[in-house]
Design a protein around this motif. Structure first.
Motif, PDB file in Angstrom:
ATOM      1  N   LYS A  20       0.845  -1.188   0.000  1.00 49.77           N
ATOM      2  CA  LYS A  20       0.000   0.000   0.000  1.00 49.77           C
ATOM      3  C   LYS A  20       0.884   1.242   0.000  1.00 49.77           C
ATOM      4  O   LYS A  20       1.992   1.237   0.548  1.00 49.77           O
ATOM      5  N   GLU A  21       0.400   2.309  -0.598  1.00 50.94           N
ATOM      6  CA  GLU A  21       1.167   3.558  -0.621  1.00 50.94           C
ATOM      7  C   GLU A  21       1.431   4.062   0.797  1.00 50.94           C
ATOM      8  O   GLU A  21       2.489   4.629   1.075  1.00 50.94           O
ATOM      9  N   SER A  22       0.476   3.842   1.689  1.00 54.03           N
ATOM     10  CA  SER A  22       0.639   4.318   3.067  1.00 54.03           C
ATOM     11  C   SER A  22       1.799   3.620   3.771  1.00 54.03           C
ATOM     12  O   SER A  22       2.443   4.199   4.655  1.00 54.03           O
ATOM     13  N   VAL A  23       2.075   2.381   3.390  1.00 53.49           N
ATOM     14  CA  VAL A  23       3.188   1.644   3.985  1.00 53.49           C
ATOM     15  C   VAL A  23       4.512   2.283   3.566  1.00 53.49           C
ATOM     16  O   VAL A  23       5.422   2.483   4.379  1.00 53.49           O
ATOM     17  N   LEU A  24       4.614   2.636   2.300  1.00 53.59           N
ATOM     18  CA  LEU A  24       5.845   3.251   1.792  1.00 53.59           C
ATOM     19  C   LEU A  24       6.028   4.669   2.298  1.00 53.59           C
ATOM     20  O   LEU A  24       7.157   5.167   2.374  1.00 53.59           O
ATOM     21  N   GLU A  25       4.948   5.331   2.648  1.00 52.24           N
ATOM     22  CA  GLU A  25       5.078   6.670   3.225  1.00 52.24           C
ATOM     23  C   GLU A  25       5.767   6.606   4.585  1.00 52.24           C
ATOM     24  O   GLU A  25       6.518   7.513   4.955  1.00 52.24           O
ATOM     25  N   VAL A  26       5.535   5.532   5.305  1.00 50.14           N
ATOM     26  CA  VAL A  26       6.131   5.362   6.632  1.00 50.14           C
ATOM     27  C   VAL A  26       7.525   4.741   6.533  1.00 50.14           C
ATOM     28  O   VAL A  26       8.453   5.146   7.236  1.00 50.14           O
ATOM     29  N   ASP A  27       7.670   3.755   5.655  1.00 53.60           N
ATOM     30  CA  ASP A  27       8.956   3.053   5.513  1.00 53.60           C
ATOM     31  C   ASP A  27       9.297   2.925   4.022  1.00 53.60           C
ATOM     32  O   ASP A  27       9.101   1.876   3.425  1.00 53.60           O
ATOM     33  N   PRO A  28       9.782   3.990   3.406  1.00 53.65           N
ATOM     34  CA  PRO A  28      10.045   3.986   1.961  1.00 53.65           C
ATOM     35  C   PRO A  28      11.179   3.049   1.570  1.00 53.65           C
ATOM     36  O   PRO A  28      12.008   2.667   2.396  1.00 53.65           O
ATOM     37  N   TYR A  29      11.188   2.693   0.291  1.00 50.63           N
ATOM     38  CA  TYR A  29      12.288   1.892  -0.234  1.00 50.63           C
ATOM     39  C   TYR A  29      13.593   2.667  -0.121  1.00 50.63           C
ATOM     40  O   TYR A  29      13.614   3.902  -0.115  1.00 50.63           O
ATOM     41  N   VAL A  30      14.687   1.919  -0.080  1.00 53.83           N
ATOM     42  CA  VAL A  30      16.025   2.501  -0.011  1.00 53.83           C
ATOM     43  C   VAL A  30      16.639   2.376  -1.403  1.00 53.83           C
ATOM     44  O   VAL A  30      16.875   1.267  -1.893  1.00 53.83           O
ATOM     45  N   GLU A  31      16.874   3.497  -2.053  1.00 54.80           N
ATOM     46  CA  GLU A  31      17.329   3.481  -3.443  1.00 54.80           C
ATOM     47  C   GLU A  31      18.597   2.645  -3.625  1.00 54.80           C
ATOM     48  O   GLU A  31      18.737   1.913  -4.606  1.00 54.80           O
ATOM     49  N   ALA A  32      19.502   2.729  -2.690  1.00 59.23           N
ATOM     50  CA  ALA A  32      20.745   1.961  -2.781  1.00 59.23           C
ATOM     51  C   ALA A  32      20.642   0.622  -2.052  1.00 59.23           C
ATOM     52  O   ALA A  32      21.648  -0.031  -1.785  1.00 59.23           O
ATOM     53  N   GLY A  33      19.410   0.216  -1.752  1.00 62.37           N
ATOM     54  CA  GLY A  33      19.200  -1.026  -1.013  1.00 62.37           C
ATOM     55  C   GLY A  33      19.251  -2.261  -1.884  1.00 62.37           C
ATOM     56  O   GLY A  33      19.652  -2.221  -3.052  1.00 62.37           O
ATOM     57  N   LEU A  34      18.832  -3.372  -1.326  1.00 59.88           N
ATOM     58  CA  LEU A  34      18.903  -4.673  -1.979  1.00 59.88           C
ATOM     59  C   LEU A  34      17.818  -4.852  -3.026  1.00 59.88           C
ATOM     60  O   LEU A  34      16.689  -4.381  -2.860  1.00 59.88           O
TER      61      LEU A  34
END
Length: 243
Positions: A20-34
């Motif tokens: 859900k978009e609300s999940v990513l608002e709280v814990d967004p992806y890490v661009e340099a992540g896995l």
């Protein structure tokens, strides 16, 4: 990407899934992540069992973050696990019952987790608390339903493939397709499934149903067997390497 190592551990990391978009608002992806392009290789190169692989994935996602949502399957000679990455750092994993099958599209599938069953489930220690704090929690029969809590709503692109896989392997336990239904993740096949039948699932284009992709009105449906698939893998854990 898919990897198998000399210890009989196989990892498939080719299923992108979306929260859900609300999940990513709280814990967004890490661009340099896995990313899925490297996760299976890292696990295969550094662990010997599916359980070890799950623990390593958990440590990597929590430490470095994930650049995308993923569903990763791990299997060795003794057990198989599914590992779902919901956001930058949130994840859950569940052991697959030995007598069940699973077919699913690009969507999160874990239903409920018994928080006390450390033998068969693992999850981010704050997974449930964070969901409660942000009012994401969805329950079915009084239990937190993980897929509906963290994942986007069901839609035909993925859910129809999930239904079709169930229809192919266990037609006695699934009815007509419904877009918003949460189809079960693990279920009993109507009979023992052969490698050839797995191939039939992977090439399926909804033949024998009103959604048959050969019909003009269905030309835009996302089927299981698409023409742009560059690789199809059937993996079987090789004999375990002897010390």
């Amino acid at each position: 990407m898919n990897s198998t190592n000399e210890y009989g551990l196989s990892i498939s990391g080719t299923v992108s899934a979306y929260p859900k978009e609300s999940v990513l608002e709280v814990d967004p992806y890490v661009e340099a992540g896995l990313r899925e392009s490297i996760l299976p290789g890292v696990v295969a190169a550094t662990t010997k069992t599916a359980r070890e692989g799950v623990k390593l994935l958990a440590d990597l996602v929590e430490s470095y973050g994930s650049a995308e949502g993923n569903v990763i399957m791990l299997a060795d000679q003794k057990e198989a696990w599914v590992f779902e990455v919901y956001s930058g750092h949130l994840w859950a994993a569940k052991k697959m019952p030995a007598d069940k099958v699973a077919v699913f599209g690009n969507q999160f599938m874990i239903e409920t987790l018994d928080r006390t069953d450390t033998e068969n489930v693992m999850f981010h220690e704050d997974l449930f608390n964070i969901a409660d704090q942000h009012n994401w929690t969805q329950k079915v029969n009084g239990k937190v339903h993980i897929a509906s809590t963290f994942g986007e709503a069901r839609e035909d692109y993925s859910n129809m493939r999930t239904w079709m896989g169930h229809r192919l392997l266990a037609p006695s336990s699934v009815g007509e397709y419904k877009t918003d239904r949460y189809y079960p993740f693990f279920y009993s096949p109507d009979k023992k499934v052969s490698a050839l039948e797995v191939m039939d699932v992977l090439r399926n284009r909804y033949e024998g149903t009103k959604y048959d992709a050969s019909l003009p009105e269905n030309k835009d449906l996302r089927v299981i067997g698409v023409e742009r698939q560059s690789q199809i893998h059937l993996t079987s854990s090789p004999p375990v390497r002897k010390a």
